[in-house]
Design a protein around this motif. Structure first.
Motif, PDB file in Angstrom:
ATOM      1  N   ARG A  76      -2.816   4.601  -4.770  1.00  0.00           N
ATOM      2  CA  ARG A  76      -3.975   3.942  -5.394  1.00  0.00           C
ATOM      3  C   ARG A  76      -4.068   2.476  -4.995  1.00  0.00           C
ATOM      4  NH1 ARG A  76      -3.356   5.275 -11.637  1.00  0.00           N
ATOM      5  NH2 ARG A  76      -5.161   3.848 -11.756  1.00  0.00           N
ATOM      6  N   ILE A  77      -2.901   1.798  -4.933  1.00  0.00           N
ATOM      7  CA  ILE A  77      -2.899   0.385  -4.539  1.00  0.00           C
ATOM      8  C   ILE A  77      -3.351   0.240  -3.097  1.00  0.00           C
ATOM      9  CG2 ILE A  77      -1.403  -1.614  -4.111  1.00  0.00           C
ATOM     10  CD1 ILE A  77       0.272  -0.701  -6.518  1.00  0.00           C
ATOM     11  N   GLN A  79      -5.454   2.116  -1.476  1.00  0.00           N
ATOM     12  CA  GLN A  79      -6.907   2.272  -1.431  1.00  0.00           C
ATOM     13  C   GLN A  79      -7.612   1.006  -1.926  1.00  0.00           C
ATOM     14  OE1 GLN A  79      -7.842   5.785  -3.692  1.00  0.00           O
ATOM     15  NE2 GLN A  79      -6.680   7.152  -2.327  1.00  0.00           N
ATOM     16  N   LEU A  80      -7.062   0.410  -2.980  1.00  0.00           N
ATOM     17  CA  LEU A  80      -7.655  -0.827  -3.497  1.00  0.00           C
ATOM     18  C   LEU A  80      -7.492  -1.976  -2.507  1.00  0.00           C
ATOM     19  CD1 LEU A  80      -6.492  -0.648  -7.240  1.00  0.00           C
ATOM     20  CD2 LEU A  80      -8.763  -0.159  -6.323  1.00  0.00           C
ATOM     21  N   ASN A  81      -6.375  -1.986  -1.772  1.00  0.00           N
ATOM     22  CA  ASN A  81      -6.167  -3.027  -0.760  1.00  0.00           C
ATOM     23  C   ASN A  81      -7.219  -2.962   0.338  1.00  0.00           C
ATOM     24  OD1 ASN A  81      -3.958  -3.957  -2.103  1.00  0.00           O
ATOM     25  ND2 ASN A  81      -2.444  -3.021  -0.758  1.00  0.00           N
ATOM     26  N   GLU A  82      -7.637  -1.733   0.693  1.00  0.00           N
ATOM     27  CA  GLU A  82      -8.690  -1.586   1.695  1.00  0.00           C
ATOM     28  C   GLU A  82      -9.997  -2.197   1.194  1.00  0.00           C
ATOM     29  OE1 GLU A  82      -8.979   2.513   2.639  1.00  0.00           O
ATOM     30  OE2 GLU A  82      -6.982   2.647   3.562  1.00  0.00           O
ATOM     31  N   GLN A  83     -10.293  -1.968  -0.082  1.00  0.00           N
ATOM     32  CA  GLN A  83     -11.495  -2.569  -0.662  1.00  0.00           C
ATOM     33  C   GLN A  83     -11.387  -4.093  -0.678  1.00  0.00           C
ATOM     34  OE1 GLN A  83     -12.685  -0.834  -4.454  1.00  0.00           O
ATOM     35  NE2 GLN A  83     -11.658   1.106  -3.923  1.00  0.00           N
ATOM     36  N   GLN A  84     -10.188  -4.603  -0.969  1.00  0.00           N
ATOM     37  CA  GLN A  84      -9.993  -6.048  -1.010  1.00  0.00           C
ATOM     38  C   GLN A  84     -10.175  -6.674   0.376  1.00  0.00           C
ATOM     39  OE1 GLN A  84      -6.461  -7.238  -3.032  1.00  0.00           O
ATOM     40  NE2 GLN A  84      -6.617  -9.371  -2.449  1.00  0.00           N
ATOM     41  N   ASP A  85      -9.689  -5.982   1.420  1.00  0.00           N
ATOM     42  CA  ASP A  85      -9.870  -6.489   2.784  1.00  0.00           C
ATOM     43  C   ASP A  85     -11.353  -6.607   3.122  1.00  0.00           C
ATOM     44  OD1 ASP A  85      -7.163  -6.591   3.105  1.00  0.00           O
ATOM     45  OD2 ASP A  85      -6.993  -4.652   4.110  1.00  0.00           O
ATOM     46  N   PHE A  86     -12.135  -5.625   2.683  1.00  0.00           N
ATOM     47  CA  PHE A  86     -13.577  -5.661   2.937  1.00  0.00           C
ATOM     48  C   PHE A  86     -14.222  -6.828   2.200  1.00  0.00           C
ATOM     49  CE2 PHE A  86     -17.900  -4.473   1.674  1.00  0.00           C
ATOM     50  CZ  PHE A  86     -18.481  -4.253   2.912  1.00  0.00           C
ATOM     51  N   LEU A  87     -13.771  -7.073   0.932  1.00  0.00           N
ATOM     52  CA  LEU A  87     -14.366  -8.151   0.137  1.00  0.00           C
ATOM     53  C   LEU A  87     -13.997  -9.536   0.651  1.00  0.00           C
ATOM     54  CD1 LEU A  87     -13.963  -6.724  -3.479  1.00  0.00           C
ATOM     55  CD2 LEU A  87     -16.081  -7.046  -2.202  1.00  0.00           C
ATOM     56  N   GLN A  88     -12.906  -9.640   1.372  1.00  0.00           N
ATOM     57  CA  GLN A  88     -12.560 -10.929   1.959  1.00  0.00           C
ATOM     58  C   GLN A  88     -13.589 -11.343   3.010  1.00  0.00           C
ATOM     59  OE1 GLN A  88      -8.522 -10.474   3.367  1.00  0.00           O
ATOM     60  NE2 GLN A  88      -7.671 -11.426   1.525  1.00  0.00           N
ATOM     61  N   GLU A  89     -14.138 -10.344   3.703  1.00  0.00           N
ATOM     62  CA  GLU A  89     -15.153 -10.631   4.721  1.00  0.00           C
ATOM     63  C   GLU A  89     -16.555 -10.656   4.128  1.00  0.00           C
ATOM     64  OE1 GLU A  89     -14.726  -7.786   7.818  1.00  0.00           O
ATOM     65  OE2 GLU A  89     -12.637  -8.336   8.282  1.00  0.00           O
ATOM     66  N   VAL A 106      -4.283   0.242 -12.664  1.00  0.00           N
ATOM     67  CA  VAL A 106      -3.030   0.686 -12.042  1.00  0.00           C
ATOM     68  C   VAL A 106      -1.841   0.076 -12.782  1.00  0.00           C
ATOM     69  CG1 VAL A 106      -1.650   0.720  -9.929  1.00  0.00           C
ATOM     70  CG2 VAL A 106      -4.124   0.962  -9.786  1.00  0.00           C
ATOM     71  N   GLY A 107      -1.995  -1.208 -13.162  1.00  0.00           N
ATOM     72  CA  GLY A 107      -0.930  -1.878 -13.907  1.00  0.00           C
ATOM     73  C   GLY A 107      -0.641  -1.202 -15.236  1.00  0.00           C
ATOM     74  N   LEU A 108      -1.683  -0.743 -15.931  1.00  0.00           N
ATOM     75  CA  LEU A 108      -1.486  -0.048 -17.205  1.00  0.00           C
ATOM     76  C   LEU A 108      -0.757   1.278 -17.003  1.00  0.00           C
ATOM     77  CD1 LEU A 108      -4.938  -0.746 -18.915  1.00  0.00           C
ATOM     78  CD2 LEU A 108      -2.725  -1.758 -19.493  1.00  0.00           C
ATOM     79  N   ASP A 109      -1.083   1.969 -15.919  1.00  0.00           N
ATOM     80  CA  ASP A 109      -0.351   3.207 -15.618  1.00  0.00           C
ATOM     81  C   ASP A 109       1.100   2.916 -15.243  1.00  0.00           C
ATOM     82  OD1 ASP A 109      -2.491   4.815 -16.171  1.00  0.00           O
ATOM     83  OD2 ASP A 109      -3.198   4.924 -14.103  1.00  0.00           O
ATOM     84  N   LEU A 110       1.312   1.779 -14.572  1.00  0.00           N
ATOM     85  CA  LEU A 110       2.685   1.367 -14.257  1.00  0.00           C
ATOM     86  C   LEU A 110       3.460   1.080 -15.538  1.00  0.00           C
ATOM     87  CD1 LEU A 110       4.936   0.500 -12.310  1.00  0.00           C
ATOM     88  CD2 LEU A 110       3.853  -1.759 -12.185  1.00  0.00           C
ATOM     89  N   LEU A 111       2.783   0.479 -16.522  1.00  0.00           N
ATOM     90  CA  LEU A 111       3.422   0.231 -17.820  1.00  0.00           C
ATOM     91  C   LEU A 111       3.877   1.536 -18.461  1.00  0.00           C
ATOM     92  CD1 LEU A 111       1.367  -2.546 -19.666  1.00  0.00           C
ATOM     93  CD2 LEU A 111       3.821  -2.527 -19.230  1.00  0.00           C
ATOM     94  N   LYS A 112       3.041   2.579 -18.358  1.00  0.00           N
ATOM     95  CA  LYS A 112       3.425   3.895 -18.890  1.00  0.00           C
ATOM     96  C   LYS A 112       4.692   4.400 -18.208  1.00  0.00           C
ATOM     97  CE  LYS A 112       0.229   7.012 -19.228  1.00  0.00           C
ATOM     98  NZ  LYS A 112      -0.945   7.851 -18.866  1.00  0.00           N
ATOM     99  N   LEU A 113       4.758   4.194 -16.889  1.00  0.00           N
ATOM    100  CA  LEU A 113       5.935   4.661 -16.147  1.00  0.00           C
ATOM    101  C   LEU A 113       7.179   3.857 -16.533  1.00  0.00           C
ATOM    102  CD1 LEU A 113       7.022   6.588 -14.024  1.00  0.00           C
ATOM    103  CD2 LEU A 113       6.397   4.919 -12.265  1.00  0.00           C
ATOM    104  N   LEU A 114       7.018   2.545 -16.713  1.00  0.00           N
ATOM    105  CA  LEU A 114       8.147   1.717 -17.133  1.00  0.00           C
ATOM    106  C   LEU A 114       8.630   2.128 -18.523  1.00  0.00           C
ATOM    107  CD1 LEU A 114       6.962  -1.797 -15.877  1.00  0.00           C
ATOM    108  CD2 LEU A 114       8.925  -0.513 -15.028  1.00  0.00           C
ATOM    109  N   HIS A 115       7.695   2.440 -19.396  1.00  0.00           N
ATOM    110  CA  HIS A 115       8.068   2.911 -20.731  1.00  0.00           C
ATOM    111  C   HIS A 115       8.825   4.227 -20.630  1.00  0.00           C
ATOM    112  CE1 HIS A 115       7.343   4.951 -24.648  1.00  0.00           C
ATOM    113  NE2 HIS A 115       7.577   3.744 -25.123  1.00  0.00           N
TER     114      HIS A 115
END
Length: 696
Positions: A76-77, A79-89, A106-115
């Motif tokens: 997921r990250i 895929q989001l990085n690809e969108q961010q690269d596009f937004l930089q231009e 994604v961070g909230l889902d990571l919190l679930k995994l850490l829990h």
């Protein structure tokens, strides 16, 4: 206290239910193996092999699921990085905002995994401890050592969250870069000190700190307070804490701690001179200084019991008694009475409300800021230790008012009496008594009711149709719940010193011995400093005050270094042994043998001893909180009281040793008082080595 089995069941993420540690099964296996050994059906080696195999399977199940979830998050990250690269231009404020929210999701889902990882890590620790306790075997040490150090370790995934750090870093970095919508992208790597104000990242950091028990300066300071807390506080408990918390009341408790420590050490530079002015020997200063500690042994118990009902009344009583004690201490000079002097110091000891201060932080400060409050308690104590002798150094004057003498001996009493008078007024105006127990129970019931409603809503949709196997599982659950309820009685706080003593394992006794040793060594160093330096070096009261103040000022810098760096490199038990050895070295260097005693020898050896003892105290109390039963976390006879009593008893014995050694003459005082310190230190090192493998 709610049993861990129930908490695990209640706080599981439902869609991941099958991937958690099967805590119920493991508990049943421990009981089953115990019965088989008693019946002679299995030997110990077979049990160890079977239980290790079960744990390996449980951990593998957990770890494979963690890796699967990490992969999904990483995808997921990416895929989001690809969108961010596009937004930089092609910058677009609206899409940047949407992208930021996507990273946060994604961070909230990571919190679930850490829990998820945290719950399983706690479950593993608890089942290992349960096995050790049931069989009297150090299985934990063997299992962790063989699995954690293996090149293909799966245990590291659970306890060190290997791989999750990269996911955390990716989310933090990308959120930081998107913080400025105008295209001025910042990197957390180029600006590591730049704070990222994002609630999701803050929650992730808190979860990681809980999971790894990572030690920083604040956490290390908080360990000195020895406030035990439950590993998984419920939402209801956190809500209760918020209801009971009042910042000004906390500040008043910290002020009480500071003033008491100033009161304790303000007389140290002048106690020998005061004793001689009343016709006693200089070494009687040991009794004068130690009288406060003698009374504190008893006051700690009744203040701890009193704090079960109120916090305000004990603090008021403490302030009044300390005011009276300091007035009597000051008047003893004009009355020419050593008895009045000692009674004054005893009254000051009877006013020790440190048990109340600790208890207020433990019971009334919310979990989210309890560590800060604990660090504040330690800082206030350390600042008081430094300010006490420094204040004595400033009071080098003499005058009389209405036949009352004010000099370096009496002014500490008058100044502290005035300080406690103003503190009493501030306390009366500003302190707010927390909610009583009955109110707390009502809040708990309401919060639990809300939690049950939410739980029922979450289970509204059926997951599986009932089968014979499910019915058997329900029957097992009922059996497990009955066992948990039956054990509630054994989870209640200790209600007497005898019951508290029965809860002390060999590891706990060794840690209390270490605490006794370090407090004894520190008290010997501080209390006899005026007599020793006057005899060997001819120091004035001002010089003694500066020396003691400098020792006190080392507390926070040393704890900063240890808490921020050393404890992140070495295990606590390694630091414990190293600190004990350094205390031993400081004691050995302090002895006066053959060569003339010099200022550099005394100052350097005293500094080594004091600093090492300070480091040792934090690590010792940290380990003590891990090996001590949670039955000692609440109630009158709690772990904090036991450690306080051990430390106070050490101070009493040390001050008594100084006075008794004084009969040998001042020329033999130094070596005579250091010898018991040396023997106790050696005994504590031997005891530590014998229980080293159980300190985890």
């Amino acid at each position: 206290m709610v049993a861990f089995g129930k908490k695990l069941k209640e706080r599981q993420i439902q869609e991941w239910q099958g991937y958690y540690i099967n805590y119920k099964l493991m508990k049943k296996k421990v009981k089953q193996h115990a019965n088989q050994i008693e019946a002679g059906a299995l030997d110990r080696q077979q049990v160890l092999k079977d239980f290790s195999w079960m744990l390996d399977n449980q951990i593998e199940k957990i770890v494979l699921f963690i890796l699967e979830q990490q992969g999904l998050l990483a995808s997921r990250i990416a895929q989001l990085n690809e969108q961010q690269d596009f937004l930089q231009e092609h910058p677009d404020t609206l899409k940047i905002s949407e992208l930021r929210e996507a990273y946060r999701a994604v961070g909230l889902d990571l919190l679930k995994l850490l829990h998820f990882v945290e719950m399983n890590a706690i479950g593993l620790r608890k089942i290992l401890k349960k096995f050790d306790k049931r069989f009297g075997y150090r299985f934990t040490d063997y299992y962790v050592k063989t699995r954690a150090n293996h090149p293909y370790s799966q245990l590291q995934q659970v306890f060190k969250h290997v791989g999750l750090g990269a996911v955390i870093g990716a989310i933090s970095r990308n959120l930081a870069e998107l913080q400025d919508r105008h295209g001025s992208y910042l990197s957390i790597y180029d600006h590591p000190a730049l704070p990222l104000q994002d609630p999701v990242v803050d929650s992730i950091k808190s979860a990681v700190d809980r999971l790894t028990h990572s030690t920083n300066f604040l956490h290390f300071l908080g360990q000195h307070v020895f406030i035990m807390q439950e590993e998984l506080p419920t939402t209801a408990e956190e809500h209760i804490d918020d209801q009971r918390y009042h910042f000004m009341s906390l500040l008043l408790n910290l002020a009480n701690t500071f003033l008491y420590m100033v009161n304790t050490y303000v007389i140290v530079p002048t106690a020998d001179d005061y004793s001689m002015s009343l016709g006693a020997a200089a070494t009687v200063c040991g009794i004068v200084i130690g009288a406060m500690a003698v009374a504190q042994i008893f006051s700690s118990v009744y203040f701890s019991a009193w704090s079960n009902k109120s916090y305000f009344r004990p603090l008021v009583f403490s302030s009044i008694v300390l005011f009276m004690g300091n007035v009597m201490y000051a008047l003893a000079y004009d009355l020419n009475s050593l008895a009045i002097l000692l009674i004054g110091r005893l009254l000051c000891g009877f006013g020790s409300a440190r048990a109340v201060n600790r208890r207020y932080i433990s019971d009334c400060v919310p979990v989210k800021i309890r560590m800060q409050a604990s660090a504040g308690f330690v800082s206030a104590s350390a600042f008081g230790v430094a300010c006490g002798p420094a204040l004595a150094g400033l009071l080098q004057t003499k005058f009389r008012i209405y036949n009352i003498t004010f000099n370096q001996d009496t002014l500490p009493g008058w100044v502290m009496a005035l300080a406690w008078f103003f503190y009493l007024i501030w306390l009366w105006i500003s302190f707010r008594e927390p909610a009583h127990e009955a109110v707390v129970i009502n809040i708990t019931e309401e919060a639990n009711a809300v939690g049950n409603d939410n739980l029922e809503k979450g289970l509204a949709q059926p997951l599986l149709l009932p089968t014979a196997k499910n019915e058997q599982n329900e029957e097992d659950d009922r059996e497990c719940d009955e066992n948990e309820e039956a054990s509630e009685e054994s989870r209640r706080p200790a209600n007497s010193l005898a019951s508290a003593y029965r809860l002390l394992t060999p590891s706990i006794k060794v840690q209390l011995l270490i605490y006794f040793m370090l407090k004894y060594a520190m008290e010997i160093l501080l209390s006899e400093s005026s007599v020793i330096t006057t005899y060997y070096f001819g120091w004035t009261t001002s010089r003694v005050s500066i020396f003691l103040a400098c020792l006190g000022l080392t507390v926070l810098p040393v704890n900063f270094v240890v808490g921020s760096y050393i404890s992140n490199i070495f295990e606590d038990r390694q630091i414990l042994v190293a600190s004990e050895i350094m205390v031993l070295l400081g004691i050995l260097l302090s002895f006066h043998i053959f060569i003339p005693y010099s200022v550099p020898q005394y100052v350097s050896s005293g500094l080594i001893m004091f600093v090492s003892a300070e480091v040792l105290e934090g690590v010792n109390l940290s380990l003590l909180s891990r090996v001590m039963s949670f039955r000692l976390s609440r109630g009158t006879y709690n772990g904090g009281l036991l450690s306080t009593e051990a430390g106070t008893l050490a101070r009493v014995v040390a001050d008594g040793t100084i006075t008794l050694a004084g009969y040998l003459g001042e020329s033999k005082l130094l070596n005579a008082t250091l010898l018991p310190s040396l023997l106790i230190c050696v005994a504590s090192i031997i005891a530590t080595c014998s229980t080293y493998n159980s300190l985890y």
